[in-house]
Write an enzyme that holds these catalytic residues in place. Structure first.
Site, short mmCIF file in Angstrom:
data_model
loop_
_atom_site.label_atom_id
_atom_site.label_comp_id
_atom_site.label_asym_id
_atom_site.label_seq_id
_atom_site.Cartn_x
_atom_site.Cartn_y
_atom_site.Cartn_z
N PRO A 92 14.04 0.74 1.32
CA PRO A 92 12.70 0.87 0.84
C PRO A 92 11.79 -0.25 1.05
CG PRO A 92 14.16 1.83 -0.83
CD PRO A 92 15.17 0.94 0.19
N LEU B 152 14.13 -4.81 -2.41
CA LEU B 152 15.86 -4.34 -2.00
C LEU B 152 15.83 -5.54 -0.82
CD1 LEU B 152 16.17 -0.94 -3.06
CD2 LEU B 152 17.21 -2.83 -3.87
N GLY B 153 15.13 -6.37 -0.24
CA GLY B 153 15.17 -7.25 0.83
C GLY B 153 14.71 -6.80 2.12
N SER B 154 14.09 -5.42 2.28
CA SER B 154 13.44 -5.02 3.36
C SER B 154 13.11 -6.05 4.50
CB SER B 154 12.69 -4.06 2.98
OG SER B 154 11.53 -3.84 4.04
N ALA C 29 13.29 -9.32 4.91
CA ALA C 29 14.18 -10.44 5.34
C ALA C 29 15.22 -9.49 6.18
CB ALA C 29 15.15 -11.06 4.07
N ALA C 30 15.64 -8.39 5.90
CA ALA C 30 16.64 -7.56 6.55
C ALA C 30 16.14 -7.22 7.80
CB ALA C 30 17.20 -6.37 5.91
N ASP D 238 17.06 -14.39 -0.83
CA ASP D 238 16.80 -13.02 -0.01
C ASP D 238 17.43 -13.35 1.40
OD1 ASP D 238 15.54 -12.18 -2.09
OD2 ASP D 238 14.00 -11.19 -1.10
C1 MEV Z 1 12.71 -12.20 -4.83
O1 MEV Z 1 13.97 -11.38 -4.60
C2 MEV Z 1 13.33 -13.08 -5.70
C3 MEV Z 1 12.07 -14.05 -6.53
O2 MEV Z 1 12.87 -14.94 -7.16
C4 MEV Z 1 11.23 -14.79 -5.21
C5 MEV Z 1 12.19 -15.60 -4.57
O3 MEV Z 1 13.22 -16.19 -4.91
O4 MEV Z 1 11.54 -16.29 -3.58
C6 MEV Z 1 11.20 -13.20 -7.42
#
Ligand code: MEV
Length: 309
Positions: A97, A102-104, A106-107, A148
């Site tokens: 999503p 949930l890393g969309s 970067a994935a 991420d």
């Molecule tokens: C995001 O998944 C995690 C945060 O700490 C941002 C980051 O580390 O860049 C909120």
């Protein structure tokens, strides 16, 4: 004629340490191998296009602005490989999503980098795709820690400290983790809560640094508990981490409601995960057998979707 080349990348959750990780404290992040973004590259008669049917977008690389994330990862990858732009179509499909922490983003970047490299007869290491995706993460929010892109590129549980090579954690210990992930369905871009923490830190550095230190203690505790498969201690560290994220102002009523519902349903620990102000939360069941009842309780409390780690 070349065939279609397909490569993918997984989603992720932050087990603990988000936000403080931007300020040099450690975080633990876990891959979600069952949630994936896929990129398909096929030869074309026309100049390179990127097609994302899930979000109804078609992007012509030639005319895309410099800050267009999908175009940026293509340009960075070609530059890194020292290759001219091929005539090709890149299609993106993802079951992660968008905007749910949930890393969309970067994935998708990593799937594109991998697929484009493979289309050109090359391959990229986890370290290389992570570094490429990190450049794109900067478009999403100004000061990404890199957690991420790292966990997604390695597709292994990681102990992450900004600017240092990741420590890969024992995947076996993590596989046993009875974790349930629930999506609030409220999507807030990561730059909003990250910016709010930054503004608070600018106002009162001593207070914020103390909160980050307290979070770091729980992250250390969580690592030891994870390795020992001591779920009670891990759950307590998650609860304490959530309380500190509330202090930072990055939780939300929806996240708090789901965390409370999870605890009331017997979870050993529950916390928001990732950027916050919406997005997802994670809950630790006492055992694998208890995860489906916990998932049901989360659905009843308003979760829009529930996943397992
Ligand atoms: C995001 O998944 C995690 C945060 O700490 C941002 C980051 O580390 O860049 C909120």
């Amino acid at each position: 004629m070349k065939e279609v080349v397909e490569r993918s990348a997984c989603g992720k959750v932050i087990l603990c340490g988000e936000h403080a990780v931007v300020y040099g404290r450690p975080a633990i992040a876990l891959p979600l191998p069952s949630l994936r973004a896929r990129a398909y590259v096929e030869p074309s008669e026309s100049p390179l296009h990127i097609v994302a049917p899930d979000v109804g977008r078609v992007i012509a690389l030639e005319t895309a602005p410099a800050d267009e994330p999908l175009a940026r990862i293509v340009r960075l990858t070609l530059e890194h490989l020292g290759q001219a732009t091929p005539r090709a179509t890149i299609t993106i499909r993802s079951d992660i999503p968008i905007g749910a922490n949930l890393g969309s983003g970067a994935a998708v970047s990593i799937a594109i980098a991998r697929a484009l490299a493979a289309f050109l007869g090359r391959s990229l290491s986890a370290e290389e795709v992570s570094a490429l995706a990190f450049e794109v993460e900067k478009l999403y929010h100004g000061s990404p820690s890199g957690v991420d892109n790292t966990v997604i590129a390695y597709e292994r549980p990681v102990w992450f400290v900004r600017g240092e090579p990741p420590t890969l954690l024992n995947a076996e210990a993590v596989r046993a983790l009875p974790l349930v992930i629930a999506d609030t369905g409220v999507y807030t871009p990561t730059r909003i809560p990250v910016g709010a923490v930054r503004a608070g830190w600018e106002r009162d550095r001593a207070r914020y640094e103390a909160v980050f230190d307290a979070i770091a203690e729980h992250v250390h505790r969580a690592r030891a508990a994870l390795v020992a498969q001591d779920w009670e201690t891990l759950g307590a560290a998650m609860n304490a981490n959530h309380a500190l994220l509330q202090v930072l102002g990055v939780s939300s009523p929806e996240l708090d409601t789901l965390c409370e519902a999870a605890r009331a349903a017997g979870a050993l620990g529950a916390k928001m995960s990732g950027g916050g102000r919406g997005g997802n939360m994670i809950a630790l069941a006492p055992s694998r057998e208890a995860t489906s009842a916990l998932a049901e309780a989360l659905r009843r409390a308003g979760a829009k979707r529930v996943f397992y780690a």
